[in-house]
Each structure stands twice: as C-alpha cells, then as structure tokens.
Scaffold this active site. Structure first.
Site, PDB file in Angstrom:
ATOM      1  N   HIS A  26      26.230  71.560  27.387  1.00 56.21           N
ATOM      2  CA  HIS A  26      26.313  71.900  28.805  1.00 56.21           C
ATOM      3  C   HIS A  26      25.493  70.881  29.589  1.00 56.21           C
ATOM      4  O   HIS A  26      24.314  70.657  29.288  1.00 56.21           O
ATOM      5  CB  HIS A  26      25.776  73.321  29.011  1.00 56.21           C
ATOM      6  CG  HIS A  26      25.672  73.705  30.451  1.00 56.21           C
ATOM      7  ND1 HIS A  26      26.621  73.372  31.387  1.00 56.21           N
ATOM      8  CD2 HIS A  26      24.709  74.393  31.123  1.00 56.21           C
ATOM      9  CE1 HIS A  26      26.254  73.839  32.563  1.00 56.21           C
ATOM     10  NE2 HIS A  26      25.106  74.452  32.437  1.00 56.21           N
ATOM     11  N   CYS A  53      27.481  79.741  32.611  1.00 55.58           N
ATOM     12  CA  CYS A  53      27.624  78.357  32.136  1.00 55.58           C
ATOM     13  C   CYS A  53      28.153  78.283  30.712  1.00 55.58           C
ATOM     14  O   CYS A  53      28.651  77.242  30.283  1.00 55.58           O
ATOM     15  CB  CYS A  53      26.292  77.626  32.242  1.00 55.58           C
ATOM     16  SG  CYS A  53      25.701  77.544  33.930  1.00 55.58           S
ATOM     17  N   ASN A  74      25.439  69.654  37.348  1.00 53.55           N
ATOM     18  CA  ASN A  74      25.723  70.819  36.503  1.00 53.55           C
ATOM     19  C   ASN A  74      26.920  71.569  37.089  1.00 53.55           C
ATOM     20  O   ASN A  74      26.808  72.180  38.153  1.00 53.55           O
ATOM     21  CB  ASN A  74      24.467  71.701  36.482  1.00 53.55           C
ATOM     22  CG  ASN A  74      24.649  73.004  35.735  1.00 53.55           C
ATOM     23  OD1 ASN A  74      25.764  73.395  35.396  1.00 53.55           O
ATOM     24  ND2 ASN A  74      23.546  73.689  35.490  1.00 53.55           N
TER      25      ASN A  74
HETATM   26  N1  ACO Z   1      12.419  67.679  44.948  1.00 53.95           N
HETATM   27  C1  ACO Z   1      11.097  67.557  44.991  1.00 53.95           C
HETATM   28  N2  ACO Z   1      10.256  68.475  44.479  1.00 53.95           N
HETATM   29  C2  ACO Z   1      10.796  69.559  43.915  1.00 53.95           C
HETATM   30  C3  ACO Z   1      12.186  69.757  43.849  1.00 53.95           C
HETATM   31  C4  ACO Z   1      13.015  68.753  44.398  1.00 53.95           C
HETATM   32  N3  ACO Z   1      14.355  68.833  44.373  1.00 53.95           N
HETATM   33  N4  ACO Z   1      12.427  70.917  43.213  1.00 53.95           N
HETATM   34  C5  ACO Z   1      11.241  71.448  42.904  1.00 53.95           C
HETATM   35  N5  ACO Z   1      10.259  70.627  43.340  1.00 53.95           N
HETATM   36  C6  ACO Z   1       8.823  70.808  43.213  1.00 53.95           C
HETATM   37  C7  ACO Z   1       8.438  72.256  43.087  1.00 53.95           C
HETATM   38  O1  ACO Z   1       8.367  72.864  44.348  1.00 53.95           O
HETATM   39  C8  ACO Z   1       7.077  72.145  42.420  1.00 53.95           C
HETATM   40  O2  ACO Z   1       6.131  71.832  43.404  1.00 53.95           O
HETATM   41  P1  ACO Z   1       4.677  72.513  43.375  1.00 53.95           P
HETATM   42  O3  ACO Z   1       4.080  72.076  42.055  1.00 53.95           O
HETATM   43  O4  ACO Z   1       4.034  71.960  44.565  1.00 53.95           O
HETATM   44  O5  ACO Z   1       4.945  73.989  43.409  1.00 53.95           O
HETATM   45  C9  ACO Z   1       7.242  70.932  41.520  1.00 53.95           C
HETATM   46  O6  ACO Z   1       8.363  70.206  42.007  1.00 53.95           O
HETATM   47  C10 ACO Z   1       7.441  71.293  40.066  1.00 53.95           C
HETATM   48  O7  ACO Z   1       8.424  72.322  40.023  1.00 53.95           O
HETATM   49  P2  ACO Z   1       8.966  72.864  38.665  1.00 53.95           P
HETATM   50  O8  ACO Z   1      10.064  73.859  38.901  1.00 53.95           O
HETATM   51  O9  ACO Z   1       7.813  73.253  37.785  1.00 53.95           O
HETATM   52  O10 ACO Z   1       9.601  71.517  38.131  1.00 53.95           O
HETATM   53  P3  ACO Z   1      10.086  71.215  36.676  1.00 53.95           P
HETATM   54  O11 ACO Z   1       9.382  70.042  36.166  1.00 53.95           O
HETATM   55  O12 ACO Z   1      10.165  72.436  35.836  1.00 53.95           O
HETATM   56  O13 ACO Z   1      11.589  70.749  36.970  1.00 53.95           O
HETATM   57  C11 ACO Z   1      13.791  71.679  36.940  1.00 53.95           C
HETATM   58  C12 ACO Z   1      12.460  71.617  37.656  1.00 53.95           C
HETATM   59  C13 ACO Z   1      14.436  70.289  36.960  1.00 53.95           C
HETATM   60  C14 ACO Z   1      14.703  72.653  37.656  1.00 53.95           C
HETATM   61  C15 ACO Z   1      13.519  72.109  35.482  1.00 53.95           C
HETATM   62  O14 ACO Z   1      12.774  73.284  35.454  1.00 53.95           O
HETATM   63  C16 ACO Z   1      14.776  72.336  34.744  1.00 53.95           C
HETATM   64  O15 ACO Z   1      15.488  71.410  34.428  1.00 53.95           O
HETATM   65  N6  ACO Z   1      15.085  73.613  34.417  1.00 53.95           N
HETATM   66  C17 ACO Z   1      16.313  73.950  33.804  1.00 53.95           C
HETATM   67  C18 ACO Z   1      17.231  74.285  34.876  1.00 53.95           C
HETATM   68  C19 ACO Z   1      18.637  74.118  34.431  1.00 53.95           C
HETATM   69  O16 ACO Z   1      19.025  73.106  33.897  1.00 53.95           O
HETATM   70  N7  ACO Z   1      19.401  75.134  34.658  1.00 53.95           N
HETATM   71  C20 ACO Z   1      20.749  75.072  34.341  1.00 53.95           C
HETATM   72  C21 ACO Z   1      21.051  75.953  33.182  1.00 53.95           C
HETATM   73  S1  ACO Z   1      21.572  77.454  33.701  1.00 53.95           S
HETATM   74  C22 ACO Z   1      22.865  77.128  34.594  1.00 53.95           C
HETATM   75  O17 ACO Z   1      23.556  76.164  34.384  1.00 53.95           O
HETATM   76  C23 ACO Z   1      23.147  78.047  35.733  1.00 53.95           C
END
Ligand code: ACO
Length: 318
Positions: free
Chosen positions: A242, A108, A272
């Site tokens: 990004h 990225c 993204n």
């Molecule tokens: N819909 C519903 N529920 C979901 C989804 C979805 N699409 N995805 C995950 N969940 C659930 C999980 O299973 C989890 O459930 P559980 O508590 O029963 O296990 C719950 O939601 C919380 O999951 P987390 O992963 O802890 O959720 P979080 O609040 O951290 O949000 C997210 C997830 C949005 C991916 C966040 O971690 C984030 O933004 N991370 C950065 C990722 C990113 O931006 N990467 C890009 C940079 S690198 C690149 O570009 C390749």
C-alpha cells in the site's frame, strides 16, 4: 485464481507540494522527507464513477474481454459518489454489464479483501470471471486545513479482471475493530429520535500510531502469507505494498531484508490512494513490462478498521 488484465485511471489535476504551501503551514522539504510524496492527482470536475469506469474498461481491454464477459463486479471504496446506490451498480450500468455488482469497504486494505472474496467466489463456481475495481476520492474526505493528513492522499482508480484459472493465490486478512486511531464519521441525518448523534467529521488519523501499526503488521503479514504459500521471502519477485508513505515501505523492506528493486513504488507521484493504491501500481508495472510469466507477487495493505490484508499470487500472463 489468476489476473487476466489490469487498468487504472487518475484525475487530470496534479497537486504539487509547492501548491500546498500556498494555503498550509507546510513545506516541500517536510512532505518529501517524511513521506516521499512530491505530487498527487486530485479530483476536480471528474466523478469517482468516471475514474472507475475508465479503469474497468482498460482492465477489460487488457484482458481481451468485454463487459458482458464478467459475471460479478466488486468495487472497493471508502465512499463513492453516492452512498447509495453503490458505485459498483452505477459502474455496471455505465460499462454495459448485466451481472450482480456490490461495493465493499475494507479501507486501504480493500483491494486485498476484494481479491480474497473474488477467489472464494470463483472457487465456489459462483462466477467464472470477476471485475474488481478500487476507486477512491480521499480528497473529498480529508480536512484541507489539517496539514498532517491532507498532504498524504491522492485520488484514483485501479481495476483487475480475474478468473478461476490455475494460479497461486493465498491471502491473510486481519481486522481489529479499533476506530480510535483512524476514523471518519458521516452525516448523522436529522432523525428526531437520535440522542446526541456523533457530528460529521473529516478523516482523523493518529499518524505516528498508524505508522507503527503499518510497519509491524505489514512486516508480520508478509512473513506469514509468504510462508503459508509455501515460499521463502527471497522467492518473491515483486512486493507491492500500500503506497501510504515511503518511510513505511523502506522500514518494511529493511525488516524483510529484501532489495529495493523488488519494491516498485509510485507514492512520490500518486500519494496515498487508499485501496486504489496497489491496483494502480500493479497496472503501471504491468504496462511497463515489468511482470513476467511465473513471477511471484506479494501484496500488503493496511488501513482504517484497523484492517490489514496480504496475499501472494503468481503472474500467469505472457
Ligand atoms: N508540514 C509541516 N509540519 C507538519 C505537517 C506538515 N504537512 N504535518 C505535521 N506536521 C508537524 C506536526 O504538527 C508536528 O509538529 P509539533 O511537533 O510542533 O507538534 C510535527 O510535524 C511532527 O508530527 P508527527 O505527526 O509526529 O510527524 P511524524 O514524523 O510522525 O510524520 C506522518 C507524520 C508522515 C503522518 C507519519 O506519522 C506517518 O507516515 N504516519 C503513517 C500515516 C499513513 O501513512 N497513513 C496511511 C495508512 S492508513 C490509510 O491509508 C488511510
């Protein structure tokens, strides 16, 4: 180094959050509140090459140049339509250029890595003008049964033409060789000599870990690169980050104590797009007339590697 022109291209198909709920245990509310994403564009029958070519042609047109006017083509992609030949070589032929062309993979952060390479090449006098094209088809790399990753990404391409003319450019890059939180293993082939080859996987991401990494590194990188460029954070007119997730953008902005209007964003409609995110956004604000001669831009990206890249540049076009 200065940017002479920008271009971008997106697939035709718009994937909504509602459509995702038809085959995933997710909701529009979850995706919007956690990421800010509402829609993204998806490759269907288009190739990545077609998107890259369109973005490149638009960037050349925006610069008032033709393919024969560039001396070097750099493409940033996690994976092109073919592993080899490179996307850059195929694109070079398609647009009618006759210069060297090569792919880089900075995940990225690839656009910032490519700009930094272009700057070094131009400074060394090894090229007079360069075309940088970022083209990403993340929809081909994610697991469409994994709701925690597939809802985040979109496909697209962004391009810039640069030359060595007078313009502020200063970059700060990092890489830490950590495959654990974000990885994708390719087809291992069928070598009879390979012992326990790692099987092919889809993109794996430890979301919470990447979130923490992205917020802390993007904030630190921007502070560093702006200071190294001899500027104060308040002197930056546009912060282009990004477009991974609105929560990451908001968290970085709050830490830098900068107003929201300095942080243009298209994550709500593009998702993204990996290394193509920033050049697509740059092209959109350029074409919307939001950039003015003398404006200072700070760019910051982060991704698999784990890599980060940030740079400061001045907008030199009228
Ligand atoms: N819909 C519903 N529920 C979901 C989804 C979805 N699409 N995805 C995950 N969940 C659930 C999980 O299973 C989890 O459930 P559980 O508590 O029963 O296990 C719950 O939601 C919380 O999951 P987390 O992963 O802890 O959720 P979080 O609040 O951290 O949000 C997210 C997830 C949005 C991916 C966040 O971690 C984030 O933004 N991370 C950065 C990722 C990113 O931006 N990467 C890009 C940079 S690198 C690149 O570009 C390749």
């Amino acid at each position: 180094m200065r940017i002479l022109g920008t271009g971008s291209a997106l697939p035709v198909y718009t994937l909504t959050n509602e459509r995702l709920t038809e085959f995933l245990d997710t909701s529009d509310e979850w995706i919007r509140t956690r990421t800010g994403i509402q829609t993204r564009q998806m490759l269907t029958d288009e190739t990545l090459l077609e998107l890259g070519v369109k973005a490149a042609r638009l960037a050349l047109e925006n610069a008032g140049l033709e393919a024969g006017d560039v001396d070097y083509i750099l493409c940033s992609t996690v994976q092109g339509d073919t592993v080899t030949p490179s996307l850059a070589c195929l694109l070079q032929k398609e647009i009618g250029a006759a210069c060297p062309a090569v792919d880089i993979n900075g995940a990225c952060a690839g656009f910032i890595y490519a700009l930094d390479l272009a700057d070094a090449y131009l400074r060394a006098g090894k090229a007079g003008r360069m075309l940088v094209v970022c083209a990403e088809g993340m929809s081909r790399l994610v697991d469409w049964t994994d709701r925690s990753t597939c809802v985040l990404f979109g496909d697209g391409a962004g391009a810039v033409v640069v030359d060595g003319g007078e313009g502020l450019f200063h970059a700060h890059l990092t890489s830490d060789g950590n495959a654990v939180p974000l990885n994708l293993y390719p087809n291992p082939g069928n070598s009879p000599f390979a012992i326990n080859p790692k099987p092919m996987t889809s993109l794996y991401m430890d979301g919470p870990e990447i979130y923490r990494f992205a917020v802390s590194h993007s904030t630190a990188d921007l502070r560093t690169v702006v200071e190294e460029a001899g500027l104060a954070l308040d002197e930056i007119d546009h912060y282009l980050l990004h477009q991974a997730n609105k929560r990451i953008l908001d968290a970085v902005r709050a830490r830098l104590k900068q107003p929201e209007e300095k942080f243009p964003s298209n994550v709500y409609k593009r998702g993204n797009c990996s290394s193509a995110s920033i050049p697509i956004l740059l092209d959109e604000i350029n074409r919307a007339g939001e950039l003015h001669k003398g404006d200072k831009l700070a760019l910051s990206a982060f991704g698999a590697g784990l890599t980060t890249g940030a740079c400061v540049l001045s907008w030199t076009r009228d």
